[in-house]
Structure formats: structure tokens, C-alpha cells
Motif scaffolding. Structure first.
Motif, mmCIF file in Angstrom:
data_model
loop_
_atom_site.group_PDB
_atom_site.id
_atom_site.type_symbol
_atom_site.label_atom_id
_atom_site.label_comp_id
_atom_site.label_asym_id
_atom_site.label_seq_id
_atom_site.Cartn_x
_atom_site.Cartn_y
_atom_site.Cartn_z
ATOM 1 N N GLU A 17 -30.283 -43.071 30.858
ATOM 2 C CA GLU A 17 -31.692 -43.425 31.076
ATOM 3 C C GLU A 17 -32.371 -42.406 32.003
ATOM 4 O O GLU A 17 -33.521 -42.032 31.775
ATOM 5 C CB GLU A 17 -31.832 -44.834 31.639
ATOM 6 C CG GLU A 17 -31.827 -45.913 30.578
ATOM 7 C CD GLU A 17 -32.925 -45.760 29.532
ATOM 8 O OE1 GLU A 17 -34.123 -45.720 29.896
ATOM 9 O OE2 GLU A 17 -32.589 -45.679 28.344
ATOM 10 N N ASN A 18 -31.669 -41.969 33.030
ATOM 11 C CA ASN A 18 -32.227 -40.954 33.938
ATOM 12 C C ASN A 18 -32.486 -39.644 33.197
ATOM 13 O O ASN A 18 -33.512 -38.992 33.421
ATOM 14 C CB ASN A 18 -31.312 -40.735 35.141
ATOM 15 C CG ASN A 18 -31.328 -41.905 36.101
ATOM 16 O OD1 ASN A 18 -32.274 -42.686 36.154
ATOM 17 N ND2 ASN A 18 -30.259 -42.048 36.865
ATOM 18 N N LYS A 20 -33.083 -39.431 30.023
ATOM 19 C CA LYS A 20 -34.190 -39.711 29.114
ATOM 20 C C LYS A 20 -35.529 -39.634 29.847
ATOM 21 O O LYS A 20 -36.498 -39.061 29.329
ATOM 22 C CB LYS A 20 -34.007 -41.093 28.482
ATOM 23 C CG LYS A 20 -34.971 -41.405 27.377
ATOM 24 C CD LYS A 20 -34.604 -42.771 26.796
ATOM 25 C CE LYS A 20 -35.385 -43.121 25.589
ATOM 26 N NZ LYS A 20 -34.998 -44.452 25.069
ATOM 27 N N VAL A 21 -35.584 -40.190 31.050
ATOM 28 C CA VAL A 21 -36.815 -40.127 31.854
ATOM 29 C C VAL A 21 -37.197 -38.670 32.103
ATOM 30 O O VAL A 21 -38.357 -38.286 31.950
ATOM 31 C CB VAL A 21 -36.648 -40.910 33.180
ATOM 32 C CG1 VAL A 21 -37.739 -40.574 34.176
ATOM 33 C CG2 VAL A 21 -36.617 -42.411 32.905
ATOM 34 N N VAL A 24 -38.405 -37.114 28.733
ATOM 35 C CA VAL A 24 -39.747 -37.592 28.366
ATOM 36 C C VAL A 24 -40.794 -36.987 29.296
ATOM 37 O O VAL A 24 -41.846 -36.530 28.837
ATOM 38 C CB VAL A 24 -39.801 -39.143 28.392
ATOM 39 C CG1 VAL A 24 -41.228 -39.659 28.310
ATOM 40 C CG2 VAL A 24 -38.950 -39.720 27.263
ATOM 41 N N THR A 25 -40.511 -36.986 30.582
ATOM 42 C CA THR A 25 -41.454 -36.427 31.559
ATOM 43 C C THR A 25 -41.766 -34.976 31.221
ATOM 44 O O THR A 25 -42.938 -34.574 31.196
ATOM 45 C CB THR A 25 -40.890 -36.535 32.993
ATOM 46 O OG1 THR A 25 -40.674 -37.921 33.293
ATOM 47 C CG2 THR A 25 -41.831 -35.942 34.009
ATOM 48 N N ALA A 35 -46.522 -40.330 35.448
ATOM 49 C CA ALA A 35 -45.149 -40.832 35.363
ATOM 50 C C ALA A 35 -44.997 -42.132 36.142
ATOM 51 O O ALA A 35 -44.334 -43.071 35.683
ATOM 52 C CB ALA A 35 -44.166 -39.777 35.879
ATOM 53 N N PHE A 39 -43.797 -45.091 33.472
ATOM 54 C CA PHE A 39 -42.428 -45.575 33.356
ATOM 55 C C PHE A 39 -42.241 -47.072 33.589
ATOM 56 O O PHE A 39 -41.350 -47.660 32.959
ATOM 57 C CB PHE A 39 -41.464 -44.708 34.162
ATOM 58 C CG PHE A 39 -41.185 -43.425 33.431
ATOM 59 C CD1 PHE A 39 -40.415 -43.417 32.278
ATOM 60 C CD2 PHE A 39 -41.753 -42.235 33.847
ATOM 61 C CE1 PHE A 39 -40.202 -42.254 31.556
ATOM 62 C CE2 PHE A 39 -41.548 -41.064 33.138
ATOM 63 C CZ PHE A 39 -40.761 -41.074 31.994
ATOM 64 N N TYR A 42 -42.874 -48.171 30.173
ATOM 65 C CA TYR A 42 -41.730 -47.768 29.351
ATOM 66 C C TYR A 42 -40.564 -48.730 29.564
ATOM 67 O O TYR A 42 -39.904 -49.135 28.599
ATOM 68 C CB TYR A 42 -41.296 -46.329 29.673
ATOM 69 C CG TYR A 42 -39.917 -46.049 29.158
ATOM 70 C CD1 TYR A 42 -39.706 -45.793 27.802
ATOM 71 C CD2 TYR A 42 -38.807 -46.096 29.992
ATOM 72 C CE1 TYR A 42 -38.430 -45.586 27.303
ATOM 73 C CE2 TYR A 42 -37.538 -45.894 29.509
ATOM 74 C CZ TYR A 42 -37.347 -45.641 28.164
ATOM 75 O OH TYR A 42 -36.084 -45.456 27.666
ATOM 76 N N ASN A 43 -40.300 -49.114 30.811
ATOM 77 C CA ASN A 43 -39.191 -50.037 31.095
ATOM 78 C C ASN A 43 -39.410 -51.390 30.419
ATOM 79 O O ASN A 43 -38.460 -51.981 29.896
ATOM 80 C CB ASN A 43 -38.995 -50.202 32.600
ATOM 81 C CG ASN A 43 -38.457 -48.948 33.252
ATOM 82 O OD1 ASN A 43 -37.810 -48.117 32.611
ATOM 83 N ND2 ASN A 43 -38.738 -48.786 34.530
ATOM 84 N N ASN A 46 -38.786 -50.760 26.704
ATOM 85 C CA ASN A 46 -37.358 -50.578 26.466
ATOM 86 C C ASN A 46 -36.633 -51.922 26.497
ATOM 87 O O ASN A 46 -35.775 -52.193 25.646
ATOM 88 C CB ASN A 46 -36.786 -49.605 27.501
ATOM 89 C CG ASN A 46 -35.467 -49.021 27.087
ATOM 90 O OD1 ASN A 46 -35.187 -48.836 25.903
ATOM 91 N ND2 ASN A 46 -34.640 -48.733 28.071
ATOM 92 N N GLU A 105 -38.913 -39.609 22.035
ATOM 93 C CA GLU A 105 -37.812 -40.557 22.210
ATOM 94 C C GLU A 105 -36.758 -40.357 21.124
ATOM 95 O O GLU A 105 -35.559 -40.341 21.405
ATOM 96 C CB GLU A 105 -38.354 -41.990 22.179
ATOM 97 C CG GLU A 105 -37.282 -43.040 22.384
ATOM 98 C CD GLU A 105 -37.797 -44.458 22.257
ATOM 99 O OE1 GLU A 105 -37.398 -45.285 23.086
ATOM 100 O OE2 GLU A 105 -38.597 -44.739 21.327
#
Length: 122
Positions: A17-18, A20-21, A24-25, A35, A39, A42-43, A46, A105
């Protein structure tokens, strides 16, 4: 032992996940301010998507549920979630990047899959 395995699984999930963040960023060129607002949405997205996918997976593994449920309904729920969150994302990062998020994604998932396949083949 189960607790240790769950902890390892949680660690691996958090690590992915980190990554992915960060991905995406970078690929959506999110500013720190964007951001910070993007996020949390996004959370939520998700979490909702994982819930739908989990229900779909449970249905597939239960023979009686398979007869009583329609796969297309789960697919429709996924599409509805994407539409809902695309509009929420657009409020933070604009329509173009909100739509692009789903491509970014998928690119991340594809990259992750290729990496796992590469490790398997070593």
C-alpha cells in the motif's frame, strides 16, 4: 503461529500500500495538499472495493451462494463504486486525473503482478 502469519501478511500489505501511494502520487503529480485530501478518500474507496471483492470471493467459494447470486451484480457494484469515487476524487484533483487514477491503479497492479511472476521464475 496464526498471529505471526497475520502480522507478516499485514506487514506485506502495508508495504505494498505504501508503494502504491508513492506510485499514485508520482504518476498523478499530486501536490502535498492534494495528496493530503486525496488519500483519505482513496482509503475509503479501497476499503469499499475490498469489501465487494471479498463478498464476491465468498460467493464463489460457497456452492449454494453461487446458484443464488449473479456475478454481474458484483461487477456492477465495482463499477458503481468507481463512478462514485471518480466524482469524489474529481473534487480534489480534477476530472482528468480522477479518471486517470483508475488507469494508474491498474498499471501498479500489473507492475506488481509482473514483479511477483519474476520472483517466482528465479
Amino acid at each position: 503461529m496464526l498471529t505471526w502469519a497475520n502480522a507478516q501478511s499485514d506487514e506485506a500489505y502495508d508495504k505494498i500500500e505504501n508503494q502504491k501511494v508513492a506510485y499514485v502520487t508520482k504518476h498523478l503529480n499530486l501536490t502535498p495538499s492534494e495528496a493530503q485530501r486525496f488519500f483519505p478518500l482513496y482509503n475509503q474507496y479501497n476499503k469499499s472495493m475490498r469489501s465487494v471483492k471479498s463478498a464476491k470471493s465468498n460467493m464463489l467459494s460457497n456452492q449454494s451462494d453461487r446458484r443464488n447470486n449473479d456475478m454481474i451484480e458484483f461487477d456492477a457494484k465495482e463499477v458503481d463504486l468507481k463512478k462514485l469515487y471518480r466524482s469524489k476524487f474529481a473534487e480534489v484533483i480534477g476530472s482528468a486525473r480522477a479518471s486517470e487514477f483508475f488507469m494508474v491503479e491498474q498499471e501498479f497492479k500489473d507492475m506488481l503482478y509482473r514483479e511477483l511472476q519474476s520472483r517466482k521464475n528465479r
